[in-house]
Design a protein around this motif. Sequence first.
Motif, PDB file in Angstrom:
ATOM      1  N   ASN A 117       0.981  -1.126   0.381  1.00 20.34           N
ATOM      2  CA  ASN A 117       0.007  -0.160   0.626  1.00 20.34           C
ATOM      3  C   ASN A 117       1.030   0.674   0.022  1.00 20.34           C
ATOM      4  O   ASN A 117       2.063   1.339   0.922  1.00 20.34           O
ATOM      5  CB  ASN A 117      -1.143  -0.532   1.242  1.00 20.34           C
ATOM      6  N   ASP A 120      -0.430   3.423   3.467  1.00 23.04           N
ATOM      7  CA  ASP A 120       0.146   3.147   4.801  1.00 23.04           C
ATOM      8  C   ASP A 120       1.708   2.192   5.292  1.00 23.04           C
ATOM      9  O   ASP A 120       2.238   2.100   6.356  1.00 23.04           O
ATOM     10  CB  ASP A 120      -0.696   1.950   5.687  1.00 23.04           C
ATOM     11  N   ASP A 235     -11.204  -2.774  11.480  1.00 21.10           N
ATOM     12  CA  ASP A 235     -11.253  -0.774  11.837  1.00 21.10           C
ATOM     13  C   ASP A 235     -11.535  -0.707  13.178  1.00 21.10           C
ATOM     14  O   ASP A 235     -12.547  -0.400  13.380  1.00 21.10           O
ATOM     15  CB  ASP A 235     -12.223  -0.210  10.882  1.00 21.10           C
ATOM     16  N   ILE A 267      -4.546   3.367  -4.668  1.00 25.04           N
ATOM     17  CA  ILE A 267      -5.006   4.301  -3.372  1.00 25.04           C
ATOM     18  C   ILE A 267      -4.269   5.025  -3.654  1.00 25.04           C
ATOM     19  O   ILE A 267      -2.814   4.502  -3.072  1.00 25.04           O
ATOM     20  CB  ILE A 267      -4.261   2.912  -2.043  1.00 25.04           C
ATOM     21  N   PRO A 270      -5.170   8.957   2.357  1.00 28.56           N
ATOM     22  CA  PRO A 270      -5.397   8.589   3.771  1.00 28.56           C
ATOM     23  C   PRO A 270      -7.628   8.704   3.751  1.00 28.56           C
ATOM     24  O   PRO A 270      -7.214   8.971   2.973  1.00 28.56           O
ATOM     25  CB  PRO A 270      -4.759   9.251   4.470  1.00 28.56           C
ATOM     26  N   GLY A 271      -7.540   7.142   4.126  1.00 30.12           N
ATOM     27  CA  GLY A 271      -9.678   7.780   4.252  1.00 30.12           C
ATOM     28  C   GLY A 271      -9.423   6.712   2.979  1.00 30.12           C
ATOM     29  O   GLY A 271     -11.212   6.663   3.242  1.00 30.12           O
ATOM     30  N   SER A 272      -9.107   6.336   1.822  1.00 29.02           N
ATOM     31  CA  SER A 272      -9.288   6.118   0.427  1.00 29.02           C
ATOM     32  C   SER A 272      -9.639   4.181   0.973  1.00 29.02           C
ATOM     33  O   SER A 272      -9.360   3.554   2.424  1.00 29.02           O
ATOM     34  CB  SER A 272      -8.754   5.647  -0.273  1.00 29.02           C
ATOM     35  N   ASP A 275      -7.420   1.765   3.530  1.00 28.81           N
ATOM     36  CA  ASP A 275      -6.497   2.586   4.616  1.00 28.81           C
ATOM     37  C   ASP A 275      -6.788   1.475   5.680  1.00 28.81           C
ATOM     38  O   ASP A 275      -7.164   1.338   6.211  1.00 28.81           O
ATOM     39  CB  ASP A 275      -7.902   4.086   4.841  1.00 28.81           C
ATOM     40  N   ARG A 276      -5.091   1.722   6.094  1.00 24.50           N
ATOM     41  CA  ARG A 276      -4.503   1.317   7.177  1.00 24.50           C
ATOM     42  C   ARG A 276      -3.930   1.768   8.293  1.00 24.50           C
ATOM     43  O   ARG A 276      -2.920   1.228   9.049  1.00 24.50           O
ATOM     44  CB  ARG A 276      -4.096  -0.223   6.784  1.00 24.50           C
ATOM     45  N   SER A 277      -5.088   3.433   8.216  1.00 23.75           N
ATOM     46  CA  SER A 277      -4.073   3.976   9.637  1.00 23.75           C
ATOM     47  C   SER A 277      -4.280   2.894  10.877  1.00 23.75           C
ATOM     48  O   SER A 277      -3.460   3.472  11.822  1.00 23.75           O
ATOM     49  CB  SER A 277      -4.680   5.224   9.372  1.00 23.75           C
TER      50      SER A 277
END
Length: 303
Positions: A117, A120, A235, A267, A270-272, A275-277
């Motif tokens: 990704n 991330d 999440d 990707i 962030p937020g798409s 997303d692996r935040s």
Amino acid sequence: MKVDQVITSRRLLLTVGGASLLCACSRAGIRVSRAPAPLASPTADGAGASDASSEEDGQGSAGPSAAADGTSPAQTATPDAAGAVPPADTPQTPGEADSMVHAGPKTVALTFDDGPNPIDTPRVLEILREHGVIATFFMIGMNVKRYPDTVRAVLAQGHRIANHTWSHPDLGTLSKDGVRNELERTSDLIAETCGHRPVLFRAPGGFFTQNSYEVCAEMGLRPVLWDVDPEDWSDPGPDTIVQRVLSSIRTGSIVLNHDGALTDGLITAPGSDGDRSQTVDALRSYLPQLIDAGYRFTVPDGG
């Protein structure tokens, strides 16, 4: 009829009946699958082009209990009183997968699935580099094709790159040739991108079929499962991920994380999708705690 003759006749009937049952069992076909150890739910996040297709691939499915098709949960080693996991032989025949590492007391393995990704994965690499920790990245072939520079960044930092199929399918729906195509395409592209072929393989969702075990044996791939699954793909929040990892880890654990997903498009932010935040934030918290607790890190094959 005398008593001794009756007893002899009954013994003969039992012997013949038992032999017939064993023969019937040996002829039965069995679909072999390994599910995660307790706490784990098989994951297949991002397996398709949308959330709906991800659900079809098994995301959020029930976990390690035996299924009606003959699947069974993985067996995990139990630490002794000193915290060491008994040694395990390298799988030599189809039907074996590692769910633990065996590299000494308080040694564990971090693994990341479904990447790379471009957002991330570099953040994960930064945290690992800061703490001097190595990890294994089980990559989807389609994402390797999309983000080759991220693949090379993982390799440049000394981490292990492994095979996670080309398109993250349910292997139970594929013929042996179909399984081979998924694995070979991915291994070929990783070799083209990195200069060497992967030696580790993880089935999507952790569900290995007999076909996949046989293809692994023929390709020289070592099947790998896990011991700790915080279900970061769902999440649940960084704090929950941290708590699940710290409460479950032990000597020999293989921890499952996700640094990517298979999405419709690239990707890009962030937020798409993909997303692996939360995984990144959790790793930033639990990794130094594991180090302070004396844990060391290796890769699943002990190399």
